[in-house]
Design a protein around this motif. Structure first.
Motif, short mmCIF file in Angstrom:
data_model
loop_
_atom_site.label_atom_id
_atom_site.label_comp_id
_atom_site.label_asym_id
_atom_site.label_seq_id
_atom_site.Cartn_x
_atom_site.Cartn_y
_atom_site.Cartn_z
N LEU A 113 0.79 -1.24 0.00
CA LEU A 113 0.00 0.00 0.00
C LEU A 113 0.83 1.30 0.00
O LEU A 113 0.29 2.35 -0.36
N HIS A 114 2.08 1.24 0.38
CA HIS A 114 2.90 2.46 0.47
C HIS A 114 2.93 3.20 -0.88
O HIS A 114 2.68 4.40 -0.95
N ASP A 115 3.22 2.46 -1.95
CA ASP A 115 3.25 3.07 -3.29
C ASP A 115 1.88 3.58 -3.70
O ASP A 115 1.75 4.64 -4.32
N LYS A 116 0.85 2.81 -3.36
CA LYS A 116 -0.51 3.16 -3.78
C LYS A 116 -1.01 4.44 -3.13
O LYS A 116 -1.80 5.17 -3.73
N VAL A 117 -0.55 4.72 -1.91
CA VAL A 117 -0.94 5.97 -1.25
C VAL A 117 -0.37 7.15 -2.02
O VAL A 117 -1.07 8.14 -2.29
N TYR A 118 0.90 7.06 -2.40
CA TYR A 118 1.50 8.12 -3.22
C TYR A 118 0.72 8.31 -4.53
O TYR A 118 0.41 9.44 -4.92
N ASN A 129 -6.76 12.99 3.11
CA ASN A 129 -6.89 13.70 4.39
C ASN A 129 -8.31 13.61 4.91
O ASN A 129 -8.55 13.74 6.11
N ASN A 130 -9.25 13.44 3.99
CA ASN A 130 -10.66 13.29 4.35
C ASN A 130 -10.89 11.83 4.76
O ASN A 130 -10.75 10.92 3.96
N GLU A 131 -11.22 11.63 6.03
CA GLU A 131 -11.28 10.26 6.57
C GLU A 131 -12.30 9.38 5.86
O GLU A 131 -12.02 8.19 5.60
N SER A 132 -13.45 9.93 5.53
CA SER A 132 -14.46 9.09 4.86
C SER A 132 -13.98 8.69 3.46
O SER A 132 -14.20 7.56 3.01
N VAL A 133 -13.31 9.63 2.77
CA VAL A 133 -12.73 9.33 1.45
C VAL A 133 -11.63 8.27 1.60
O VAL A 133 -11.53 7.33 0.81
N ILE A 138 -9.63 2.76 1.00
CA ILE A 138 -9.05 1.57 1.65
C ILE A 138 -9.87 0.33 1.32
O ILE A 138 -9.34 -0.74 1.00
N GLU A 139 -11.18 0.48 1.39
CA GLU A 139 -12.08 -0.64 1.12
C GLU A 139 -11.90 -1.12 -0.33
O GLU A 139 -11.91 -2.33 -0.60
N LYS A 140 -11.71 -0.17 -1.23
CA LYS A 140 -11.51 -0.51 -2.65
C LYS A 140 -10.19 -1.26 -2.89
O LYS A 140 -10.02 -1.94 -3.90
N GLN A 141 -9.25 -1.12 -1.95
CA GLN A 141 -7.96 -1.82 -2.07
C GLN A 141 -8.05 -3.25 -1.53
O GLN A 141 -7.05 -3.97 -1.51
#
Length: 214
Positions: A113-118, A129-133, A138-141
């Motif tokens: 997930l580290h690369d995917k966050v970038y 930064n928006n927690e619901s987003v 995260i669920e989609k991953q």
């Protein structure tokens, strides 16, 4: 004929000396230009290795540019070198990114997930930064949403965020990416020029630390 061979050999010798000299020039790094020495050097986790820390922020475009180069370098990490990612916290709005990193680390999915966050932030322009987003993403991953959310708000992650804030001050950071070598030397993307220049400076500082250990 022998005279021409001698002249050719002489010119080849001059060329090789010139190349060696230019290589040495490229290998020189200058304190204050390519790196700085921390006013208060920090202890490392393991005195048996040369410690490299990368202080980063997921939202930083320079960190995003350096990351693939650093990742490639890590494939051949020297046996006497240890490496650790540390999310820096220079502003209040950097806290959520630090929590994301420590959450994926706690769950054990940093490698995936580290690369995917970038990519989500810089390529897909997703506001993590928006927690619901963030939780929707995260669920989609394919990550359990409830497990991630509980870890994200856990006391353990809060403690690690507090530690990151403390380390950001202790290492006298003013920006990211910042690479700290053996708790003493600091170099950054801005000091090193291109991302590859930064990696070159990193390698030379590791060698410098290695020589000092001898």
């Amino acid at each position: 004929m022998n005279r021409y061979k001698s002249l050719a050999a002489f010119f080849l010798l001059l060329l090789s000396v010139g190349l060696i000299h230019s290589s040495n020039v490229r290998a020189d790094i200058v304190e204050g230009k390519d790196y700085t020495i921390l006013t208060n050097p920090q202890p490392t986790q393991d005195s048996n290795t040369i410690e490299v820390l990368e202080f980063f922020w997921y939202g930083c475009p320079h960190c995003n540019s350096l990351h693939p180069h650093l990742k490639t370098w890590l494939i051949h990490l020297p046996s006497d070198v240890s490496f650790r990612y540390v999310p820096a916290i220079l502003r209040a709005n950097w806290v959520s990114a630090a929590k994301i990193f420590y959450t994926i680390e706690a769950i054990g999915i940093t490698d995936t997930l580290h690369d995917k966050v970038y990519d989500a932030i810089h390529r897909n322009k997703i506001d993590l930064n928006n927690e619901s987003v963030l939780l929707d993403w995260i669920e989609k991953q394919g990550i359990d949403r409830k497990r991630f959310e509980d870890t994200y708000h856990s006391f353990a992650v809060q403690n690690q965020v507090a530690r990151s804030t403390q380390m950001t001050r202790q290492y006298q950071l003013t920006g990211v990416p910042a690479l700290v070598i053996n708790g003493k030397y600091l170099t950054s993307g801005r000091m090193g020029g291109t991302p590859q220049d930064t990696i070159t400076t990193l390698e030379l500082l590791i060698e410098k630390a290695r020589e000092e250990r001898k």
